[in-house]
Design a protein around this motif. Structure first.
Motif, PDB file in Angstrom:
ATOM      1  N   VAL A 199       0.835  -1.201   0.000  1.00  0.00           N
ATOM      2  CA  VAL A 199       0.000   0.000   0.000  1.00  0.00           C
ATOM      3  C   VAL A 199       0.872   1.254   0.000  1.00  0.00           C
ATOM      4  O   VAL A 199       1.826   1.362   0.776  1.00  0.00           O
ATOM      5  CB  VAL A 199      -0.939   0.001   1.219  1.00  0.00           C
ATOM      6  CG1 VAL A 199      -1.628   1.354   1.379  1.00  0.00           C
ATOM      7  CG2 VAL A 199      -1.974  -1.107   1.082  1.00  0.00           C
ATOM      8  N   GLY A 200       0.528   2.205  -0.863  1.00  0.00           N
ATOM      9  CA  GLY A 200       1.312   3.420  -0.977  1.00  0.00           C
ATOM     10  C   GLY A 200       2.720   3.119  -1.438  1.00  0.00           C
ATOM     11  O   GLY A 200       3.697   3.595  -0.868  1.00  0.00           O
ATOM     12  N   VAL A 251      -0.015  -0.954  -4.885  1.00  0.00           N
ATOM     13  CA  VAL A 251      -1.153  -0.034  -4.901  1.00  0.00           C
ATOM     14  C   VAL A 251      -0.625   1.377  -4.667  1.00  0.00           C
ATOM     15  O   VAL A 251      -0.026   1.659  -3.626  1.00  0.00           O
ATOM     16  CB  VAL A 251      -2.192  -0.405  -3.823  1.00  0.00           C
ATOM     17  CG1 VAL A 251      -3.329   0.609  -3.807  1.00  0.00           C
ATOM     18  CG2 VAL A 251      -2.733  -1.803  -4.069  1.00  0.00           C
ATOM     19  N   GLU A 252      -0.869   2.259  -5.621  1.00  0.00           N
ATOM     20  CA  GLU A 252      -0.345   3.627  -5.558  1.00  0.00           C
ATOM     21  C   GLU A 252      -1.312   4.571  -6.279  1.00  0.00           C
ATOM     22  O   GLU A 252      -1.693   4.307  -7.416  1.00  0.00           O
ATOM     23  CB  GLU A 252       1.041   3.676  -6.217  1.00  0.00           C
ATOM     24  CG  GLU A 252       1.599   5.047  -6.456  1.00  0.00           C
ATOM     25  CD  GLU A 252       1.686   5.889  -5.195  1.00  0.00           C
ATOM     26  OE1 GLU A 252       1.214   7.042  -5.217  1.00  0.00           O
ATOM     27  OE2 GLU A 252       2.222   5.397  -4.185  1.00  0.00           O
ATOM     28  N   PRO A 253      -1.736   5.675  -5.637  1.00  0.00           N
ATOM     29  CA  PRO A 253      -2.741   6.543  -6.255  1.00  0.00           C
ATOM     30  C   PRO A 253      -2.211   7.526  -7.299  1.00  0.00           C
ATOM     31  O   PRO A 253      -2.977   7.984  -8.145  1.00  0.00           O
ATOM     32  CB  PRO A 253      -3.322   7.302  -5.055  1.00  0.00           C
ATOM     33  CG  PRO A 253      -2.224   7.331  -4.054  1.00  0.00           C
ATOM     34  CD  PRO A 253      -1.486   6.028  -4.231  1.00  0.00           C
ATOM     35  N   LEU A 254      -0.937   7.900  -7.264  1.00  0.00           N
ATOM     36  CA  LEU A 254      -0.423   8.948  -8.143  1.00  0.00           C
ATOM     37  C   LEU A 254       0.037   8.398  -9.486  1.00  0.00           C
ATOM     38  O   LEU A 254       0.808   7.440  -9.552  1.00  0.00           O
ATOM     39  CB  LEU A 254       0.734   9.687  -7.466  1.00  0.00           C
ATOM     40  CG  LEU A 254       0.391  10.446  -6.184  1.00  0.00           C
ATOM     41  CD1 LEU A 254       1.607  11.217  -5.680  1.00  0.00           C
ATOM     42  CD2 LEU A 254      -0.778  11.396  -6.419  1.00  0.00           C
ATOM     43  N   ALA A 255      -0.411   9.044 -10.562  1.00  0.00           N
ATOM     44  CA  ALA A 255      -0.135   8.563 -11.914  1.00  0.00           C
ATOM     45  C   ALA A 255       1.355   8.540 -12.228  1.00  0.00           C
ATOM     46  O   ALA A 255       1.858   7.597 -12.844  1.00  0.00           O
ATOM     47  CB  ALA A 255      -0.869   9.426 -12.933  1.00  0.00           C
ATOM     48  N   ARG A 278      -3.402   1.415  -9.870  1.00  0.00           N
ATOM     49  CA  ARG A 278      -3.500   2.827  -9.511  1.00  0.00           C
ATOM     50  C   ARG A 278      -4.787   3.048  -8.715  1.00  0.00           C
ATOM     51  O   ARG A 278      -5.888   2.739  -9.180  1.00  0.00           O
ATOM     52  CB  ARG A 278      -3.499   3.716 -10.750  1.00  0.00           C
ATOM     53  CG  ARG A 278      -3.526   5.202 -10.376  1.00  0.00           C
ATOM     54  CD  ARG A 278      -3.632   6.108 -11.581  1.00  0.00           C
ATOM     55  NE  ARG A 278      -3.814   7.484 -11.150  1.00  0.00           N
ATOM     56  CZ  ARG A 278      -4.151   8.494 -11.954  1.00  0.00           C
ATOM     57  NH1 ARG A 278      -4.359   8.259 -13.243  1.00  0.00           N
ATOM     58  NH2 ARG A 278      -4.299   9.713 -11.470  1.00  0.00           N
ATOM     59  N   GLY A 279      -4.649   3.575  -7.525  1.00  0.00           N
ATOM     60  CA  GLY A 279      -5.816   3.851  -6.689  1.00  0.00           C
ATOM     61  C   GLY A 279      -5.411   3.941  -5.229  1.00  0.00           C
ATOM     62  O   GLY A 279      -4.284   3.638  -4.855  1.00  0.00           O
ATOM     63  N   ARG A 280      -6.351   4.369  -4.418  1.00  0.00           N
ATOM     64  CA  ARG A 280      -6.136   4.440  -2.977  1.00  0.00           C
ATOM     65  C   ARG A 280      -6.501   3.102  -2.348  1.00  0.00           C
ATOM     66  O   ARG A 280      -7.328   2.362  -2.872  1.00  0.00           O
ATOM     67  CB  ARG A 280      -6.974   5.570  -2.373  1.00  0.00           C
ATOM     68  CG  ARG A 280      -6.621   6.942  -2.913  1.00  0.00           C
ATOM     69  CD  ARG A 280      -7.430   8.033  -2.229  1.00  0.00           C
ATOM     70  NE  ARG A 280      -7.106   9.338  -2.782  1.00  0.00           N
ATOM     71  CZ  ARG A 280      -6.053  10.061  -2.435  1.00  0.00           C
ATOM     72  NH1 ARG A 280      -5.209   9.583  -1.521  1.00  0.00           N
ATOM     73  NH2 ARG A 280      -5.825  11.233  -2.983  1.00  0.00           N
TER      74      ARG A 280
END
Length: 248
Positions: A88-89, A111-115, A138-140
């Motif tokens: 995560v992150g 899992v990572e939210p930033l493009a 990609r996502g939270r």
């Protein structure tokens, strides 16, 4: 993009920490085995593209081996054979990519939210020949509840333990574990956030020192077992995925 399409990264002059020093080599060989060359190529990626694209601070580049790769790889001793892992992150792939390199038997989902970070992760996975073992999402973390499920969920320097448990425990299978890489604050966080962890379905946090005898200092990891399912109030009802960690 195949690994054949990726230019081999060149380690820049003056980034001495991106070169494996003789005093760290025994630990690196013990932790990465016959994949040490792959770990070395990952360090080169971090020292070049990782710095240029803002994923690694320039001051961290000279400490990539001791502060980052070996620190993360030591956690592999807590992961069972053939486990599924959600990181995560993930950022630049720490610890997810490192664990995948050190443990070819496990499957890892980053899992990572930033493009801009997921773009780097996808390129790194291809360049290192990890396609098929490592998947980038990609996502939270909270958006993956009901979509991902794993034996182990990892996180490094992401948030305080209470928030981390809220994000990560729902992604662990029943009986699965959160492995949170922490520093000197680990014991204090357990005291401060132990009740919150229990409300989130976690068992009593346990502190592990990983890599004892190999790295100095050892890596501090807080382990929390998911003892029961607690659906976060913000989560939308969804069928849970199987243990394989596949998204629906």
């Amino acid at each position: 993009m195949s690994s054949d399409d990726v230019t081999e990264p060149v380690i820049p002059d003056g980034v001495t920490g991106s070169v494996l020093s003789p005093d760290l080599r025994p630990a690196a060989e013990a932790l990465f085995g016959d994949r040490l060359d792959t770990a070395t190529r990952y360090v080169a990626l971090l020292a070049t593209d990782g710095v240029v694209r803002g994923l690694i601070g320039p001051r961290e580049a000279p400490r990539l081996w001791d502060r980052h790769l070996l620190n993360c790889a030591a956690v592999a001793e807590l992961i069972s054979p053939s486990a599924t892992v959600v990181d995560v992150g993930s950022g630049a792939g720490l610890p997810g990519i490192v664990l995948a390199v050190a443990r070819p038997d496990i499957s890892v989902i980053l899992v990572e939210p930033l493009a801009r970070r997921t773009a780097f992760l996808e390129e790194a996975v291809a360049a290192l020949g990890l396609t098929g073992q490592v998947t980038v999402v990609r996502g939270r973390a909270e958006e993956q509840i009901g979509l991902l499920s794993a034996d182990v969920v990892t996180a490094r320097a992401v948030a305080p333990l209470d928030r981390l448990a809220g994000w990560c425990l729902p992604l662990a299978s029943p009986g699965g574990r959160l492995l949170a890489l922490k520093g000197m604050s680990a014991a204090d966080e357990i005291v401060e956030h132990g009740d919150a962890v229990a409300r989130l379905g976690g068992g009593t946090p346990v502190i592990h020192q990983c890599g004892v005898g190999l790295i100095d200092p050892p890596t501090t990891v807080v382990e929390i077992v998911r003892e029961r399912e607690v659906v976060p109030k913000t989560a939308k009802p969804s069928r849970r995925a199987g243990r394989g960690g596949r998204r629906r």
